[in-house]
Scaffold this motif. Sequence first.
Motif, PDB file in Angstrom:
ATOM      1  N   UNK A   1       0.829  -1.207   0.000  1.00 48.63           N
ATOM      2  CA  UNK A   1       0.000   0.000   0.000  1.00 48.63           C
ATOM      3  C   UNK A   1       0.863   1.256   0.000  1.00 48.63           C
ATOM      4  N   UNK A   2       1.972   1.208   0.733  1.00 45.41           N
ATOM      5  CA  UNK A   2       2.867   2.363   0.789  1.00 45.41           C
ATOM      6  C   UNK A   2       3.587   2.566  -0.533  1.00 45.41           C
ATOM      7  N   UNK A   3       4.096   1.487  -1.116  1.00 47.91           N
ATOM      8  CA  UNK A   3       4.936   1.604  -2.306  1.00 47.91           C
ATOM      9  C   UNK A   3       4.133   1.710  -3.597  1.00 47.91           C
ATOM     10  N   UNK A   4       2.937   1.131  -3.630  1.00 45.63           N
ATOM     11  CA  UNK A   4       2.166   1.089  -4.868  1.00 45.63           C
ATOM     12  C   UNK A   4       0.993   2.053  -4.895  1.00 45.63           C
ATOM     13  N   UNK A   5       0.571   2.541  -3.742  1.00 48.20           N
ATOM     14  CA  UNK A   5      -0.636   3.364  -3.699  1.00 48.20           C
ATOM     15  C   UNK A   5      -0.430   4.683  -2.972  1.00 48.20           C
ATOM     16  N   UNK A   6       0.824   5.066  -2.743  1.00 45.92           N
ATOM     17  CA  UNK A   6       1.144   6.346  -2.120  1.00 45.92           C
ATOM     18  C   UNK A   6       2.204   7.021  -2.984  1.00 45.92           C
ATOM     19  N   UNK A   7       1.883   8.187  -3.497  1.00 47.69           N
ATOM     20  CA  UNK A   7       2.767   8.813  -4.472  1.00 47.69           C
ATOM     21  C   UNK A   7       3.869   9.641  -3.817  1.00 47.69           C
ATOM     22  N   UNK A   8       4.893   9.907  -4.607  1.00 48.83           N
ATOM     23  CA  UNK A   8       5.931  10.867  -4.241  1.00 48.83           C
ATOM     24  C   UNK A   8       5.667  12.138  -5.030  1.00 48.83           C
TER      25      UNK A   8
ATOM     26  N   UNK B   1       5.109  15.253   0.561  1.00 47.18           N
ATOM     27  CA  UNK B   1       5.290  14.655  -0.751  1.00 47.18           C
ATOM     28  C   UNK B   1       6.038  13.334  -0.710  1.00 47.18           C
ATOM     29  N   UNK B   2       6.792  13.100   0.362  1.00 45.81           N
ATOM     30  CA  UNK B   2       7.463  11.806   0.546  1.00 45.81           C
ATOM     31  C   UNK B   2       6.445  10.828   1.131  1.00 45.81           C
ATOM     32  N   UNK B   3       5.324  10.721   0.451  1.00 49.13           N
ATOM     33  CA  UNK B   3       4.178  10.040   1.049  1.00 49.13           C
ATOM     34  C   UNK B   3       4.365   8.537   1.122  1.00 49.13           C
ATOM     35  N   UNK B   4       5.094   7.989   0.172  1.00 45.26           N
ATOM     36  CA  UNK B   4       5.333   6.545   0.206  1.00 45.26           C
ATOM     37  C   UNK B   4       6.184   6.170   1.420  1.00 45.26           C
ATOM     38  N   UNK B   5       7.122   7.050   1.792  1.00 49.55           N
ATOM     39  CA  UNK B   5       7.952   6.803   2.973  1.00 49.55           C
ATOM     40  C   UNK B   5       7.108   6.960   4.236  1.00 49.55           C
ATOM     41  N   UNK B   6       6.280   8.009   4.251  1.00 52.80           N
ATOM     42  CA  UNK B   6       5.415   8.250   5.407  1.00 52.80           C
ATOM     43  C   UNK B   6       4.464   7.086   5.652  1.00 52.80           C
TER      44      UNK B   6
END
Length: 342
Positions: free
Chosen positions: A255-262, A277-282
Amino acid sequence: MDSATRSSDFPSLSRDAERQLIARTRPFAAQDPRRSWWEVGTTFAALVAAVALATLPPWWPLRVVGSVVQALVLIRSFILVHDYLHGSLLSGSKWARAIFHTHAVLLLTPPKVWSETHNHHHANTARLAASASGTFTTWTAQQWKEATALERLAYVVERHPVIMLFAYPFAFLSGLCIVPFLKQPRRYWSAGFAVALHVAISLAVLHFGGLGVYLTAMVLPLSLGYALGAYLFFSQHNFPDVSLREDADWTHASAALEASSYLACGPVMAWFTGNIGYHHVHHLNPRIPFYRLPEAMAAIPELQHPRTTTLHPRDVLACLRLNVWDANRGRMVRFRDVQATR
């Protein structure tokens, strides 16, 4: 990133690799109290300066400039509240609790309402079967086909750009305050208090500052800030190469890597948006303080090729045009694309 890239172009991690990846983010969740207080202090100093610029100059165009700056700083201050409620910023500090709970109420995001809905969002991002609490509803193409006309209308209205543009009255004043309070006034009394306080402050500004100051110091900055904030939240999980999953295939890391954008933006907008904007990391580890998100991304190779969007009008339009998830195509599509498959 090429907007034509699809979910199938991204290799999936094994469950063991996902657990190891999450473990490697944990060192970055360590907070630096001095750095944290510096970020808090500079943010609120900038907010006070922006409010002064939106309030005091006799020349109204200068006050409008202050309104825009105030809107941007309000977004950053909201991210600080967001991080505190995640436990990633000054957790355990009584002073921080007082500051951020007060600011959350002033921002029309009562801590109890926000925490419950936002925690649900983090626990269910990209899960097709999950309820939409704390996020925008996302239907599958099949759900769209089977829905009644009234249900379709409600879905279109919720996700319409005009609703995001007027997020101030619709999403925050109503959605996060009035509706929860009316449903459960005892549980969400702070939501009712937030509305009462907001009305009182609005009346005070109107009385002592006049209509012009009320517009430049309250209506315009709040309208701009909430509209941009709503779009950022929408686009971070609704972009061309997003990938949604059924429960059997869903994992926290996917969900973090595939469904949260940078969100690729310059250092100025990164500051105003608190690195959200570092949403995949967050999403991979919400306990990482916002100021350490770039550090985590730079240190972990798996985080360095994210699914990316920008604030360029072309990319904004691309995100806003996506309406439903088509499982057969493995991507978000427009309403007209679903109708064409009937």
